[in-house]
Design a protein around this motif. Structure first.
Motif, PDB file in Angstrom:
ATOM      1  N   PRO A 271       0.799  -1.211   0.177  1.00 45.97           N
ATOM      2  CA  PRO A 271      -0.023  -0.082  -0.008  1.00 45.97           C
ATOM      3  C   PRO A 271       1.017   1.357  -0.049  1.00 45.97           C
ATOM      4  O   PRO A 271       2.081   1.283   0.392  1.00 45.97           O
ATOM      5  N   TYR A 272       0.281   2.378  -0.446  1.00 53.04           N
ATOM      6  CA  TYR A 272       1.161   3.614  -0.307  1.00 53.04           C
ATOM      7  C   TYR A 272       0.458   4.853  -0.404  1.00 53.04           C
ATOM      8  O   TYR A 272      -0.915   4.871  -0.563  1.00 53.04           O
ATOM      9  N   TRP A 273       0.850   5.974  -0.368  1.00 52.30           N
ATOM     10  CA  TRP A 273       0.277   7.354  -0.093  1.00 52.30           C
ATOM     11  C   TRP A 273       0.102   7.756  -1.326  1.00 52.30           C
ATOM     12  O   TRP A 273       0.999   7.947  -2.049  1.00 52.30           O
ATOM     13  N   ARG A 274      -1.279   8.192  -1.898  1.00 53.28           N
ATOM     14  CA  ARG A 274      -1.448   8.825  -3.182  1.00 53.28           C
ATOM     15  C   ARG A 274      -1.416  10.165  -3.278  1.00 53.28           C
ATOM     16  O   ARG A 274      -1.948  10.937  -2.169  1.00 53.28           O
ATOM     17  N   ARG A 275      -0.729  10.854  -4.254  1.00 53.01           N
ATOM     18  CA  ARG A 275      -0.905  12.308  -4.284  1.00 53.01           C
ATOM     19  C   ARG A 275      -2.195  12.974  -4.278  1.00 53.01           C
ATOM     20  O   ARG A 275      -2.545  14.083  -3.475  1.00 53.01           O
ATOM     21  N   GLU A 276      -3.034  12.131  -5.018  1.00 54.18           N
ATOM     22  CA  GLU A 276      -4.412  12.680  -5.289  1.00 54.18           C
ATOM     23  C   GLU A 276      -5.025  12.753  -4.085  1.00 54.18           C
ATOM     24  O   GLU A 276      -5.921  13.911  -3.829  1.00 54.18           O
ATOM     25  N   HIS A 277      -4.863  12.044  -2.787  1.00 52.78           N
ATOM     26  CA  HIS A 277      -5.863  12.038  -1.756  1.00 52.78           C
ATOM     27  C   HIS A 277      -5.208  13.133  -0.967  1.00 52.78           C
ATOM     28  O   HIS A 277      -5.704  13.540   0.213  1.00 52.78           O
ATOM     29  N   GLN A 278      -3.993  13.783  -0.989  1.00 56.42           N
ATOM     30  CA  GLN A 278      -3.356  14.862  -0.210  1.00 56.42           C
ATOM     31  C   GLN A 278      -3.754  16.002  -0.591  1.00 56.42           C
ATOM     32  O   GLN A 278      -3.615  17.295   0.160  1.00 56.42           O
ATOM     33  N   LEU A 279      -4.606  16.394  -1.593  1.00 57.29           N
ATOM     34  CA  LEU A 279      -4.924  17.738  -2.178  1.00 57.29           C
ATOM     35  C   LEU A 279      -5.936  18.573  -1.409  1.00 57.29           C
ATOM     36  O   LEU A 279      -6.716  17.760  -0.804  1.00 57.29           O
ATOM     37  N   PRO A 280      -5.662  19.950  -1.343  1.00 55.83           N
ATOM     38  CA  PRO A 280      -6.706  20.931  -0.591  1.00 55.83           C
ATOM     39  C   PRO A 280      -8.038  20.422  -1.228  1.00 55.83           C
ATOM     40  O   PRO A 280      -8.120  20.243  -2.407  1.00 55.83           O
ATOM     41  N   GLY A 281      -8.972  20.270  -0.032  1.00 51.00           N
ATOM     42  CA  GLY A 281     -10.418  19.902  -0.377  1.00 51.00           C
ATOM     43  C   GLY A 281     -10.918  18.694  -0.842  1.00 51.00           C
ATOM     44  O   GLY A 281     -11.885  18.537  -1.281  1.00 51.00           O
ATOM     45  N   VAL A 282      -9.924  17.687  -0.886  1.00 49.35           N
ATOM     46  CA  VAL A 282     -10.208  16.414  -1.277  1.00 49.35           C
ATOM     47  C   VAL A 282     -10.487  15.390  -0.016  1.00 49.35           C
ATOM     48  O   VAL A 282      -9.508  15.266   0.693  1.00 49.35           O
ATOM     49  N   TYR A 283     -11.704  15.087   0.078  1.00 50.91           N
ATOM     50  CA  TYR A 283     -11.831  14.252   1.228  1.00 50.91           C
ATOM     51  C   TYR A 283     -12.703  12.859   0.600  1.00 50.91           C
ATOM     52  O   TYR A 283     -13.087  12.231   1.511  1.00 50.91           O
ATOM     53  N   CYS A 284     -12.851  12.673  -0.657  1.00 48.07           N
ATOM     54  CA  CYS A 284     -13.360  11.346  -0.893  1.00 48.07           C
ATOM     55  C   CYS A 284     -12.397  10.955  -2.028  1.00 48.07           C
ATOM     56  O   CYS A 284     -12.044  11.548  -2.832  1.00 48.07           O
ATOM     57  N   CYS A 285     -12.339   9.474  -1.910  1.00 51.62           N
ATOM     58  CA  CYS A 285     -11.508   8.950  -3.179  1.00 51.62           C
ATOM     59  C   CYS A 285     -12.296   8.861  -4.231  1.00 51.62           C
ATOM     60  O   CYS A 285     -13.503   8.499  -4.604  1.00 51.62           O
ATOM     61  N   SER A 286     -11.626   9.272  -5.628  1.00 46.40           N
ATOM     62  CA  SER A 286     -12.322   9.739  -6.818  1.00 46.40           C
ATOM     63  C   SER A 286     -12.655   8.249  -7.426  1.00 46.40           C
ATOM     64  O   SER A 286     -13.739   8.188  -8.125  1.00 46.40           O
ATOM     65  N   LYS A 287     -11.904   7.238  -6.965  1.00 43.37           N
ATOM     66  CA  LYS A 287     -12.155   5.964  -7.632  1.00 43.37           C
ATOM     67  C   LYS A 287     -13.008   4.979  -6.855  1.00 43.37           C
ATOM     68  O   LYS A 287     -13.935   4.496  -7.613  1.00 43.37           O
TER      69      LYS A 287
END
Ligand SMILES: [Zn+2]
Length: 460
Positions: free
Chosen positions: A127-143
């Motif tokens: 498992p790893y930390w995704r950049r997409e999940h660290q962005l401002p305003g992002v609280y939901c996994c898009s996938k």
């Protein structure tokens, strides 16, 4: 012999660094970076001549610009910039930026999706930390459409997400479900995703002029004059979720209706006002009805020929945080700070002196710290403490004189024997507010199933 790893898709650079450290059994990040420097063929180079992100790019076998564009948040932070050069993100000609910004978190906390953790474990073996999940305003996994989990632990990216199986928070699921239906928020996220994929920044002058033209079309206040029309900041306040706004643009929800708020209203004055990229994404998502229209308006007038040769940085462009970061990276060497930040050494020395950060020369940081502890906490004389920890008394005195310079200067002002202060203290900074947490039992059975599986795997 170093165990070589490639970065995973969308892996955030600081987490890639964490994986490298863990796989090679390195517990001290500074020593690890020295090992990487030696591995990369720069054994003879001073540590401060190559930034951490450049080293990581070399290990990844990638060009620094490509690594920065694909694995850091620099493209979003630097999406709109007020000052030249408008050179591509990650250019080695911007050494100071690579040192101070490339690995810095863009928001507090470290976020992950439990379903992504499970899939990454299966597909990538880790498992790893995704950049997409660290962005401002992002609280939901898009996938997966799941509310993200997060931890506020310092340096969380150095560990695997599974290290936080039993001590993480979950963003409120009902709140996230509302955000998913909020067209404004979704537009903001689409704009940010577009900006993140760009390789070069936009000129703020062009972006602000486009925002001003649109604000005038919508009969909003623009420019510096007396406020007679509706303010952009009020429009943003009205349209966005308050808790979400507090996490993305700290301080905005505390302003009064009708109050001019420079951080946001400055975006439509049609000039380079130093408004942040995130605020521009927010403003364009409020001004336009679709993300495509918004992004087209943002990029319409910036031409590719804005790329100009980099210049030596002006001292005023470098803030205290950058100076401190560079000082730490250079182990207290003023020359190292000057090299990192592309400053003249005399200017670096003056700025560091103002902060009470003296040149450490041959003073080993651990020995100096132990010496100070002996004097301040155990009432040992300075000369004896220096002998005990193997330091030259004169060197330590010189360092202390430098460190106490700012206090001495202030005492001079209090007693009327020193110069008057040059500037008023800066206004307190607003801090992002964390998202609402899930308090009710987790509704989604997937989440518990995933963690049960990983708990068993980790304990095995
Ligand atoms: Zn996911």
């Amino acid at each position: 012999m170093m165990l070589h790893l490639l970065p995973l898709p969308d892996e955030i650079a600081s987490a890639y660094k964490g994986r490298l450290l863990r796989h090679n059994g390195w517990s001290n990040p500074n020593e690890a970076m020295r090992s990487l420097l030696a591995w990369a063929g720069g054994g003879g180079a001073n540590r401060w001549e190559v930034s951490t992100v450049e080293l990581l790019a070399r290990v990844a076998g990638m060009d620094t610009s490509k690594f920065v564009t694909e694995h850091t948040t620099v493209p979003l932070r630097r999406a709109v910039v007020a000052e030249p050069p408008w050179i591509p993100h990650g250019s080695s000609e911007q050494g100071s930026l690579l040192w101070t910004m490339a690995l810095r978190g863009i928001r507090p906390g470290a976020y992950f999706c439990v379903k992504c953790v499970e899939e990454d474990f299966d597909h990538h073996g880790t498992p790893y930390w995704r950049r997409e999940h660290q962005l401002p305003g992002v609280y939901c996994c898009s996938k997966h459409g799941l509310a993200l989990s997060y931890v506020e632990t310092a340096d969380a990216f150095l560990s695997s997400p599974t290290a936080f199986i039993d001590n993480h928070q979950v963003v409120s699921e009902p709140w996230v479900a509302d955000l998913q239906k909020n067209a404004q928020v979704q537009r903001f996220l689409a704009i940010c995703a577009d900006l993140l994929a760009r390789t070069q920044p936009l000129d703020e002058l062009d972006v602000s002029r486009a925002a001003r033209a649109r604000a005038m079309d919508l009969d909003l206040h623009s420019g510096h004059g007396i406020v007679r029309k509706r303010l952009l900041s009020d429009l943003v306040m009205q349209r966005f979720d308050k808790a979400w706004l507090a996490s993305v643009v700290p301080g905005l929800i505390d302003k009064q209706a009708g109050e001019y708020w420079q951080t946001v209203d400055g975006a439509v004055i049609g000039k380079r006002a130093g408004v942040g990229s995130i605020v521009y994404a927010l403003v364009f998502s409020a001004l336009f009805e679709s993300a495509d229209d918004a992004i087209n308006a943002m990029i319409a007038t910036t031409s590719a020929d804005k790329c100009v040769a980099p210049q030596r940085l002006e001292a005023r462009q470098i803030d205290e945080g950058q100076l401190r970061t560079a000082y730490i990276a250079a182990n207290g060497s003023h020359r190292g700070v000057a090299a990192q930040l592309r400053l003249r050494e005399s200017i670096a020395t003056k700025r560091l002196g103002d902060l009470g950060l003296p040149p450490l020369g041959n003073l080993h940081a651990v020995s100096l710290r132990n010496t100070l502890s002996a004097v301040l906490q155990h009432d040992m004389s300075l000369s004896r403490a220096c002998r005990k920890h193997g330091l030259a008394l004169d060197d330590v005195k010189a360092a202390l004189r430098g460190a106490l310079g700012p206090l001495d200067s202030v005492l001079g002002q209090i007693t009327g024997t020193g110069p008057r202060p040059k500037a008023a203290p800066s206004a307190p900074r607003h801090r992002p507010v964390p998202p609402p947490r899930q308090t009710a039992p987790i509704a989604n059975a997937t989440r518990e199933a995933v963690w049960s599986g990983h708990r068993a795997a980790v304990q095995a």
